[in-house]
Design a protein around this motif. Sequence first.
Motif, mmCIF file in Angstrom:
data_model
loop_
_atom_site.group_PDB
_atom_site.id
_atom_site.type_symbol
_atom_site.label_atom_id
_atom_site.label_comp_id
_atom_site.label_asym_id
_atom_site.label_seq_id
_atom_site.Cartn_x
_atom_site.Cartn_y
_atom_site.Cartn_z
ATOM 1 N N GLY A 207 25.684 52.787 21.441
ATOM 2 C CA GLY A 207 24.853 52.429 20.304
ATOM 3 C C GLY A 207 25.439 52.749 18.951
ATOM 4 N N LEU A 208 26.687 53.180 18.899
ATOM 5 C CA LEU A 208 27.297 53.525 17.617
ATOM 6 C C LEU A 208 28.039 52.330 17.027
ATOM 7 C CD1 LEU A 208 26.708 56.323 18.871
ATOM 8 C CD2 LEU A 208 28.678 57.181 17.632
ATOM 9 N N HIS A 209 28.132 52.309 15.704
ATOM 10 C CA HIS A 209 28.795 51.227 14.988
ATOM 11 C C HIS A 209 30.215 51.669 14.660
ATOM 12 C CE1 HIS A 209 28.376 48.006 11.588
ATOM 13 N NE2 HIS A 209 29.389 47.793 12.403
ATOM 14 N N LEU A 210 31.204 51.032 15.305
ATOM 15 C CA LEU A 210 32.593 51.430 15.140
ATOM 16 C C LEU A 210 33.344 50.382 14.333
ATOM 17 C CD1 LEU A 210 33.396 52.522 18.802
ATOM 18 C CD2 LEU A 210 32.572 53.941 16.947
ATOM 19 N N SER A 211 33.965 50.795 13.252
ATOM 20 C CA SER A 211 34.864 49.895 12.534
ATOM 21 C C SER A 211 36.287 50.218 12.956
ATOM 22 C CB SER A 211 34.705 50.067 11.023
ATOM 23 O OG SER A 211 35.072 51.384 10.642
ATOM 24 N N ALA A 231 27.951 49.390 22.058
ATOM 25 C CA ALA A 231 28.621 49.842 20.836
ATOM 26 C C ALA A 231 29.019 48.628 20.000
ATOM 27 C CB ALA A 231 29.850 50.679 21.177
ATOM 28 N N HIS A 232 28.830 48.727 18.691
ATOM 29 C CA HIS A 232 29.208 47.648 17.784
ATOM 30 C C HIS A 232 30.686 47.822 17.449
ATOM 31 C CE1 HIS A 232 24.977 46.488 17.184
ATOM 32 N NE2 HIS A 232 24.760 47.777 17.318
ATOM 33 N N VAL A 233 31.540 47.262 18.304
ATOM 34 C CA VAL A 233 32.984 47.433 18.162
ATOM 35 C C VAL A 233 33.634 46.059 18.105
ATOM 36 C CG1 VAL A 233 33.223 47.648 20.679
ATOM 37 C CG2 VAL A 233 35.048 48.483 19.183
ATOM 38 N N THR A 234 34.542 45.869 17.150
ATOM 39 C CA THR A 234 35.239 44.595 16.981
ATOM 40 C C THR A 234 36.504 44.573 17.830
ATOM 41 O OG1 THR A 234 36.523 45.426 15.109
ATOM 42 C CG2 THR A 234 34.368 44.426 14.632
ATOM 43 N N ASP A 235 37.121 43.392 17.923
ATOM 44 C CA ASP A 235 38.374 43.270 18.673
ATOM 45 C C ASP A 235 39.445 44.193 18.093
ATOM 46 O OD1 ASP A 235 37.044 41.324 20.068
ATOM 47 O OD2 ASP A 235 38.037 39.644 19.067
ATOM 48 N N ALA A 236 39.556 44.204 16.760
ATOM 49 C CA ALA A 236 40.579 45.028 16.112
ATOM 50 C C ALA A 236 40.333 46.511 16.351
ATOM 51 C CB ALA A 236 40.616 44.728 14.612
ATOM 52 N N ALA A 237 39.054 46.919 16.257
ATOM 53 C CA ALA A 237 38.725 48.326 16.479
ATOM 54 C C ALA A 237 39.080 48.748 17.894
ATOM 55 C CB ALA A 237 37.246 48.560 16.206
ATOM 56 N N LEU A 251 38.644 52.239 31.474
ATOM 57 C CA LEU A 251 37.950 51.724 30.296
ATOM 58 C C LEU A 251 36.740 50.924 30.751
ATOM 59 C CD1 LEU A 251 37.757 51.136 27.243
ATOM 60 C CD2 LEU A 251 39.302 49.189 27.607
ATOM 61 N N ASP A 252 35.560 51.266 30.209
ATOM 62 C CA ASP A 252 34.298 50.624 30.576
ATOM 63 C C ASP A 252 33.657 50.065 29.312
ATOM 64 O OD1 ASP A 252 31.832 49.879 31.510
ATOM 65 O OD2 ASP A 252 31.462 51.700 32.656
ATOM 66 N N LEU A 253 33.502 48.737 29.259
ATOM 67 C CA LEU A 253 32.891 48.069 28.110
ATOM 68 C C LEU A 253 31.598 47.414 28.564
ATOM 69 C CD1 LEU A 253 36.116 46.310 26.773
ATOM 70 C CD2 LEU A 253 35.173 48.498 26.015
ATOM 71 N N CYS A 254 30.461 47.886 28.042
ATOM 72 C CA CYS A 254 29.159 47.395 28.494
ATOM 73 C C CYS A 254 28.307 47.003 27.284
ATOM 74 C CB CYS A 254 28.454 48.466 29.319
ATOM 75 S SG CYS A 254 26.851 47.980 29.978
ATOM 76 N N LEU A 255 27.863 45.748 27.249
ATOM 77 C CA LEU A 255 26.974 45.247 26.195
ATOM 78 C C LEU A 255 27.579 45.393 24.806
ATOM 79 C CD1 LEU A 255 23.555 46.626 27.529
ATOM 80 C CD2 LEU A 255 24.469 44.320 27.792
ATOM 81 N N CYS A 256 28.872 45.244 24.714
ATOM 82 C CA CYS A 256 29.543 45.263 23.410
ATOM 83 C C CYS A 256 29.583 43.825 22.897
ATOM 84 C CB CYS A 256 30.944 45.858 23.541
ATOM 85 S SG CYS A 256 30.941 47.578 24.081
ATOM 86 N N ARG A 257 28.588 43.443 22.135
ATOM 87 C CA ARG A 257 28.336 42.038 21.824
ATOM 88 C C ARG A 257 29.251 41.464 20.754
ATOM 89 N NH1 ARG A 257 23.615 40.726 24.372
ATOM 90 N NH2 ARG A 257 22.375 42.488 25.122
ATOM 91 N N LYS A 258 30.048 42.277 20.092
ATOM 92 C CA LYS A 258 30.953 41.756 19.076
ATOM 93 C C LYS A 258 32.322 41.381 19.641
ATOM 94 C CE LYS A 258 29.168 43.649 14.745
ATOM 95 N NZ LYS A 258 29.155 42.330 14.096
ATOM 96 N N LEU A 259 32.618 41.821 20.819
ATOM 97 C CA LEU A 259 33.941 41.552 21.392
ATOM 98 C C LEU A 259 34.082 40.076 21.753
ATOM 99 C CD1 LEU A 259 34.450 44.643 23.723
ATOM 100 C CD2 LEU A 259 35.485 44.225 21.486
ATOM 101 N N ARG A 260 35.231 39.492 21.376
ATOM 102 C CA ARG A 260 35.518 38.100 21.706
ATOM 103 C C ARG A 260 36.834 37.978 22.484
ATOM 104 N NH1 ARG A 260 32.490 34.404 18.944
ATOM 105 N NH2 ARG A 260 34.119 32.814 19.106
#
Length: 533
Positions: A207-211, A231-237, A251-260
């Motif tokens: 739930g954290l916002h990562l730039s 987590a609000h994480v972008t591809d670059a982050a 590495l576990d990525l769950c419901l990270c909706r910004k990833l493309r």
Amino acid sequence: MRQKKKSRWAADLSLSPPSSSSASASSSSSSSSGDGGRDAGEKGGDDRLTELPDTVRLHILSLLPLKYAIRTGALSSRWRALWRLRWPHPAALEFSPPTDLGDSAADEFVAGVDRCLSARGLGRRIDALFVALPPGRRYDADIKRWLEYAASCGVEDLSLVVSPLSLAATSARPGRRARRNDLAAVSSAFFFSISECSSLARLTISGLHLSSPSANIKRLSSLEVLSLQAAHVTDAALRRIIAACPFLRSLDLCLCRKLRRIMITAASSRLTSLTIVGCVRALEVTISSSGLRRFRFSGNYLTTYSFDSPSRLEDVYISSGSPVSSLPRSNWVKALGELSNVKVLTLCNLSLQYIVAEGVKAIGEFRNFRNLRELQLLMGMMTDDNLMDIYGFFRLCQCPRLEKLFIELPTNMGDPFIEKYLVGSEEEPPEVDFEYLKIIKINSFKGHSNEICLVKFLLGKAGSLESLVMISPKELMGEQHNKNILDGCPDFLHFLQSQLLSFTRASVGAQIILSEHDDNKFSPTHWEVYSKV
């Protein structure tokens, strides 16, 4: 004496029991010990480590990293859970906000955490720290302060979670305003503080916002397990974070909706496990890590799957639970055909459609599943076409060493997508031989004609079958089945049992079990991934 001190400390600081991750790690290490290890230590008399005084064994545990301290539970029952007492003070701390969130709950929660840590004192070891943050405010300075404290205590397992909004808070802040407040609940600056935790081996962020951190971010040289949840994480982050973790293995990525576009570079050669669940905007995954052995994906099918060393993958889970009118564009079938050494495989009904749609072209691709030992099929739908897809998979994809087969049938009693409900297909099943298949388990078996055809097919081809287990939903005893009850049969379950026993079996000694209750004697390797979706 240590136990009493720990309990009193927990009461004074209003601490919850240790986090679930620590508990599950203890449980898994305990279960892996088995009776053999216990007997060796307790009956054989040859285990000199177990015979050491408690003070010496606790000192040994204090010299070990957390994961190895937990694994000592496999030595004997006297070692089990002893790792929790390796420090004379609580080393697994959990801070959670009150369930009834008031206007000042966040400030009170922060003040409570500060009091607890201040009373605990500096330099006292922390194995695991779990902090669930109430929504509604920023925690920049608070997180920085807590992480500095955790770093000074050598924390190895850290979880930072933003608690979901209560119903009252959600209704009070409708629409975009609520979403803006959620996104602003925490800052991305905390990552710089995390990098100061030199002993950190496991990190969970929810739930954290990562730039994107700066290019010269300090490396997390001890981090082995990273889990980003909602987590609000972008591809670059994500790329920068992974680059800062040279020894990352999971590495576990769950419901990270910004990833493309998820990219794992060759620098992450130690990565052995990648799990992606519910990242709905993801389009591509590119993995250059030669060490990857486990790939688990659940969500909308990606357009591009790219693996540097697909032949090294041994554990693969691919699933999409959404029905579609047409197959989306994807190179998934080609990628699947390169998994020559996969041992454990889970596919959904859409995956089977992809394979069958390739037709003759797929034959050359899939005849190399020579090492497959366990297969799980997630059938979100079960029409005539779905049955044909299962037949088609076994016709096209040779699995000569298959030992375990798990099939998850639709859970609902009436599927709106099924047009030919309870009508069996007339197409003949494929001529295959399940020479090594010993275990078959089918969940949500309702006795529909398509399901009966599938069971007949499997029973007739599995010459070494030991157990066929079918779990029927309790709702099966509805009125729609009463007409099938024969005289002398107390219910439809008994009727089904009698029908199944009359089928031709390639293995005469195969045990057929039909029950409403699952004792979980047989569970697929991917049950945890499936339950997470």
